[in-house]
Design a protein around this motif. Structure first.
Motif, PDB file in Angstrom:
ATOM      1  N   SER A  79      37.858  17.349  44.682  1.00  0.00           N
ATOM      2  CA  SER A  79      37.378  16.213  43.883  1.00  0.00           C
ATOM      3  C   SER A  79      37.636  14.937  44.677  1.00  0.00           C
ATOM      4  CB  SER A  79      38.107  16.128  42.531  1.00  0.00           C
ATOM      5  OG  SER A  79      39.452  15.744  42.712  1.00  0.00           O
ATOM      6  N   GLY A  80      37.019  13.854  44.249  1.00  0.00           N
ATOM      7  CA  GLY A  80      37.308  12.567  44.869  1.00  0.00           C
ATOM      8  C   GLY A  80      38.774  12.204  44.702  1.00  0.00           C
ATOM      9  N   MET A  81      39.312  12.456  43.503  1.00  0.00           N
ATOM     10  CA  MET A  81      40.720  12.111  43.268  1.00  0.00           C
ATOM     11  C   MET A  81      41.666  12.977  44.102  1.00  0.00           C
ATOM     12  SD  MET A  81      40.787   9.412  41.637  1.00  0.00           S
ATOM     13  CE  MET A  81      42.562   9.346  41.876  1.00  0.00           C
ATOM     14  N   ILE A  84      41.583  11.245  47.483  1.00  0.00           N
ATOM     15  CA  ILE A  84      42.254   9.941  47.469  1.00  0.00           C
ATOM     16  C   ILE A  84      43.773  10.111  47.320  1.00  0.00           C
ATOM     17  CG2 ILE A  84      42.533   7.833  46.079  1.00  0.00           C
ATOM     18  CD1 ILE A  84      39.418   8.151  45.488  1.00  0.00           C
ATOM     19  N   TYR A 105      38.237   1.895  41.252  1.00  0.00           N
ATOM     20  CA  TYR A 105      37.788   2.978  40.390  1.00  0.00           C
ATOM     21  C   TYR A 105      38.934   3.325  39.420  1.00  0.00           C
ATOM     22  CZ  TYR A 105      36.685   7.697  38.916  1.00  0.00           C
ATOM     23  OH  TYR A 105      36.455   8.807  38.156  1.00  0.00           O
ATOM     24  N   THR A 108      41.560   5.935  40.428  1.00  0.00           N
ATOM     25  CA  THR A 108      42.428   5.494  41.525  1.00  0.00           C
ATOM     26  C   THR A 108      43.469   4.513  40.982  1.00  0.00           C
ATOM     27  OG1 THR A 108      40.518   5.701  42.984  1.00  0.00           O
ATOM     28  CG2 THR A 108      42.431   4.563  43.868  1.00  0.00           C
ATOM     29  N   GLU A 146      37.443  -1.142  47.911  1.00  0.00           N
ATOM     30  CA  GLU A 146      36.212  -0.474  47.461  1.00  0.00           C
ATOM     31  C   GLU A 146      35.089  -1.478  47.589  1.00  0.00           C
ATOM     32  OE1 GLU A 146      37.926   2.093  43.915  1.00  0.00           O
ATOM     33  OE2 GLU A 146      35.891   1.472  43.456  1.00  0.00           O
ATOM     34  N   ASP A 175      37.038   3.128  49.912  1.00  0.00           N
ATOM     35  CA  ASP A 175      36.300   4.093  49.100  1.00  0.00           C
ATOM     36  C   ASP A 175      34.825   3.728  49.263  1.00  0.00           C
ATOM     37  OD1 ASP A 175      34.945   5.433  47.046  1.00  0.00           O
ATOM     38  OD2 ASP A 175      36.696   5.421  45.730  1.00  0.00           O
ATOM     39  N   THR A 177      32.168   5.416  48.248  1.00  0.00           N
ATOM     40  CA  THR A 177      31.347   6.230  47.345  1.00  0.00           C
ATOM     41  C   THR A 177      30.037   5.539  46.963  1.00  0.00           C
ATOM     42  OG1 THR A 177      33.311   7.290  46.418  1.00  0.00           O
ATOM     43  CG2 THR A 177      31.323   7.366  45.075  1.00  0.00           C
ATOM     44  N   PHE A 178      30.115   4.264  46.575  1.00  0.00           N
ATOM     45  CA  PHE A 178      28.912   3.578  46.092  1.00  0.00           C
ATOM     46  C   PHE A 178      27.890   3.381  47.214  1.00  0.00           C
ATOM     47  CE2 PHE A 178      29.704   1.281  41.806  1.00  0.00           C
ATOM     48  CZ  PHE A 178      30.349   2.395  41.305  1.00  0.00           C
ATOM     49  N   SER A 197      34.107  10.053  46.706  1.00  0.00           N
ATOM     50  CA  SER A 197      33.885  11.044  45.682  1.00  0.00           C
ATOM     51  C   SER A 197      32.542  11.673  46.016  1.00  0.00           C
ATOM     52  CB  SER A 197      33.836  10.412  44.296  1.00  0.00           C
ATOM     53  OG  SER A 197      33.377  11.396  43.385  1.00  0.00           O
ATOM     54  N   THR A 199      31.288  13.975  44.550  1.00  0.00           N
ATOM     55  CA  THR A 199      30.682  14.296  43.249  1.00  0.00           C
ATOM     56  C   THR A 199      29.454  13.422  43.003  1.00  0.00           C
ATOM     57  OG1 THR A 199      32.952  14.613  42.474  1.00  0.00           O
ATOM     58  CG2 THR A 199      31.241  14.485  40.784  1.00  0.00           C
ATOM     59  N   LYS A 200      29.416  12.248  43.598  1.00  0.00           N
ATOM     60  CA  LYS A 200      28.397  11.250  43.297  1.00  0.00           C
ATOM     61  C   LYS A 200      27.219  11.421  44.256  1.00  0.00           C
ATOM     62  CE  LYS A 200      31.634  10.182  40.443  1.00  0.00           C
ATOM     63  NZ  LYS A 200      32.638   9.160  40.694  1.00  0.00           N
ATOM     64  N   ASN A 209      31.916  18.869  41.718  1.00  0.00           N
ATOM     65  CA  ASN A 209      33.016  17.927  41.938  1.00  0.00           C
ATOM     66  C   ASN A 209      33.564  18.149  43.341  1.00  0.00           C
ATOM     67  OD1 ASN A 209      34.303  17.604  38.662  1.00  0.00           O
ATOM     68  ND2 ASN A 209      34.135  15.925  40.107  1.00  0.00           N
ATOM     69  N   ALA A 210      33.641  17.097  44.139  1.00  0.00           N
ATOM     70  CA  ALA A 210      34.183  17.235  45.494  1.00  0.00           C
ATOM     71  C   ALA A 210      34.590  15.858  46.011  1.00  0.00           C
ATOM     72  CB  ALA A 210      33.153  17.854  46.433  1.00  0.00           C
ATOM     73  N   LEU A 327      27.733   8.991  38.069  1.00  0.00           N
ATOM     74  CA  LEU A 327      26.772   8.172  38.817  1.00  0.00           C
ATOM     75  C   LEU A 327      26.354   8.915  40.079  1.00  0.00           C
ATOM     76  CD1 LEU A 327      28.250   6.506  41.548  1.00  0.00           C
ATOM     77  CD2 LEU A 327      29.711   5.952  39.641  1.00  0.00           C
TER      78      LEU A 327
HETATM   79  C1  LIG Z   1      33.999   9.118  40.709  1.00  0.00           C
HETATM   80  C2  LIG Z   1      34.730   8.265  41.662  1.00  0.00           C
HETATM   81  C3  LIG Z   1      35.966   8.657  42.193  1.00  0.00           C
HETATM   82  C4  LIG Z   1      36.669   9.934  41.759  1.00  0.00           C
HETATM   83  O1  LIG Z   1      35.946  11.053  42.116  1.00  0.00           O
HETATM   84  P1  LIG Z   1      36.067  12.469  41.342  1.00  0.00           P
HETATM   85  O2  LIG Z   1      35.169  13.347  42.121  1.00  0.00           O
HETATM   86  O3  LIG Z   1      35.634  12.227  39.926  1.00  0.00           O
HETATM   87  O4  LIG Z   1      37.494  12.888  41.402  1.00  0.00           O
HETATM   88  C5  LIG Z   1      36.562   7.821  43.125  1.00  0.00           C
HETATM   89  N1  LIG Z   1      35.997   6.661  43.502  1.00  0.00           N
HETATM   90  C6  LIG Z   1      34.813   6.246  43.005  1.00  0.00           C
HETATM   91  C7  LIG Z   1      34.235   4.945  43.472  1.00  0.00           C
HETATM   92  C8  LIG Z   1      34.139   7.031  42.064  1.00  0.00           C
HETATM   93  O5  LIG Z   1      32.972   6.595  41.580  1.00  0.00           O
END
Ligand SMILES: *Cc1c(COP(=O)(O)O)cnc(C)c1O
Length: 383
Positions: A79-81, A84, A105, A108, A146, A175, A177-178, A197, A199-200, A209-210, A327
């Motif tokens: 997962s992202g968490m 992190i 996030y 976090t 972030e 981070d 992710t976005f 993350s 996952t997004k 989830n990753a 997202l």
């Molecule tokens: C969703 C998200 C996370 C956590 O990721 P998971 O896969 O839900 O554990 C961390 N940072 C950002 C910016 C996220 O959007």
């Protein structure tokens, strides 16, 4: 004759990097190796075990993400968490000091306030580059940002953060992710470590989830040493699903960028909308920074309704766009930060963070733009 490009393009990397070629069949796709027991000694003299983060399908993702982020190495998590928390725990010890961006996030933020501080790590916060710099102490080990941030899409100057970290000898983490590695590569800008993350956007289909950490090979080795104790690995099936999602990342993000910008422009002219937060709009406070360090502005935006009490009505009236928390998937989603991700804050804290009750976050999917515009138009018109 054309010269060979020094680096393959992002779409090529998405499709090809890391593929586990199978000489037995010549298949185009990495086989899925589901074993949790591998014979030893083997060719690499390393015991292969999924919770050692060295199974074949994990290695595929590690190589693809390292290539995409222009990093020496990467490591995939469940997962992202997991990514992190493992990264941070592998780098900090009791008594150390770390500086975090205020707009974090939610998960976090909880990890930092509930786990890290309990373990005796001292933490300071900063909203922008100047505040982050002011928060650094002689024993600061880590600066964590972030950009763009959730849900106001604020962007920090990554070159300035990287220069600060280098000058003071502090590790810098983002981070990403976005933005995704398609829109933003922090490592060539001097940032030490990228987390995602997956996952997004990286997986992109709202069904895995990753998480990922990318950086110098020596750092990834250290993260892996902690990771196998903490145990947050991703299994082979999910790795294969994530690999499949990653093959279309560049294509999807291109469409997210186009839809995001066009929908932001449409919403900015809508009479029911007081304000649109999107880094691609010239009126966004960080537009210049974003334009300098990003290749596209992404599919995340937020809007503030003129009448905050119409938020529920908007969510009810949307037909195509789904009210949901996550997202970065192919489908468009909306959520209300004041009632979801930022619900734990007091109204006063939310006000000072700029999160009003009328703020709606949109994850713009890859649907046809006309259909998205029409859905928002009809939902905002109701009353
Ligand atoms: C969703 C998200 C996370 C956590 O990721 P998971 O896969 O839900 O554990 C961390 N940072 C950002 C910016 C996220 O959007």
């Amino acid at each position: 004759m054309k010269t060979k490009p020094t680096r393959q393009g992002a779409s090529t990397v998405c499709v090809h990097a890391g593929t586990w070629l199978d000489p037995a069949t010549g298949g185009a796709c990495s086989p899925i190796y589901t074993s949790t027991a591998y014979a030893y000694p083997n060719a690499t003299h390393e015991n292969i075990y999924p919770r050692y983060f060295n199974a074949p399908n994990q290695q595929v993702i590690n190589r693809k993400l390292a290539a995409l982020e222009q990093a020496e190495a990467a490591i995939v998590f469940g997962s992202g968490m997991a990514a992190i928390s493992t990264l941070i725990l592998s780098c900090l010890k009791p008594g150390d000091h770390a500086v975090f961006q205020t707009d974090l996030y939610g998960g976090t933020h909880q990890f930092v306030t509930r786990e890290l501080q309990r373990l005796g790590v001292r933490v300071s916060w900063g909203a922008n580059t100047a505040e982050l710099e002011a928060a650094v102490l002689p024993d600061t080990r880590l600066i964590y940002v972030e950009s763009p941030s959730n849900p106001l899409l604020r962007c920090v100057d990554l070159e300035a953060i990287a220069a600060l970290g280098k000058r003071l000898g502090v590790m810098t983490v983002i981070d990403n992710t976005f933005a995704t590695p398609i829109n933003q590569n922090p490592i060539p800008l001097g940032i030490d470590v990228v987390v995602h993350s997956a996952t997004k956007y990286l997986n992109g289909h709202s069904d895995v989830n990753a998480g990922v950490v990318a950086g110098a090979a020596s750092l990834i080795d250290r993260v892996r040493e902690s990771a196998l104790n903490l145990g947050g690995m991703l299994d082979a099936q999910a790795c294969a699903q994530l690999e499949r999602g990653l093959k279309t990342l560049a294509l999807r993000v291109q469409r997210h960028n186009e839809n995001g910008l066009a929908l932001a422009q449409f919403l900015a002219t809508h009479p029911a909308v007081a304000r649109v937060n999107y880094p691609g709009l010239p009126g966004h406070p960080d537009h210049a920074v974003a334009a300098r360090q990003m290749r596209g502005f992404g599919g995340m935006l937020s809007i503030e309704l003129r009448e905050p009490n119409r938020v529920q009505d908007l969510l009810k009236r949307l037909r195509l766009v789904l009210p949901a928390l996550s997202l970065g998937g192919v489908e468009s989603l909306v959520c209300v930060p004041a009632r979801t991700s930022h619900r734990q804050m007091t109204p006063e804290q939310r006000r000072s963070a700029g999160i009003s009750d009328g703020l709606v976050r949109v994850s713009v999917g890859i649907e046809d733009l006309e259909d998205l515009v029409h859905d928002f138009d009809q939902a905002l018109a109701g009353g």
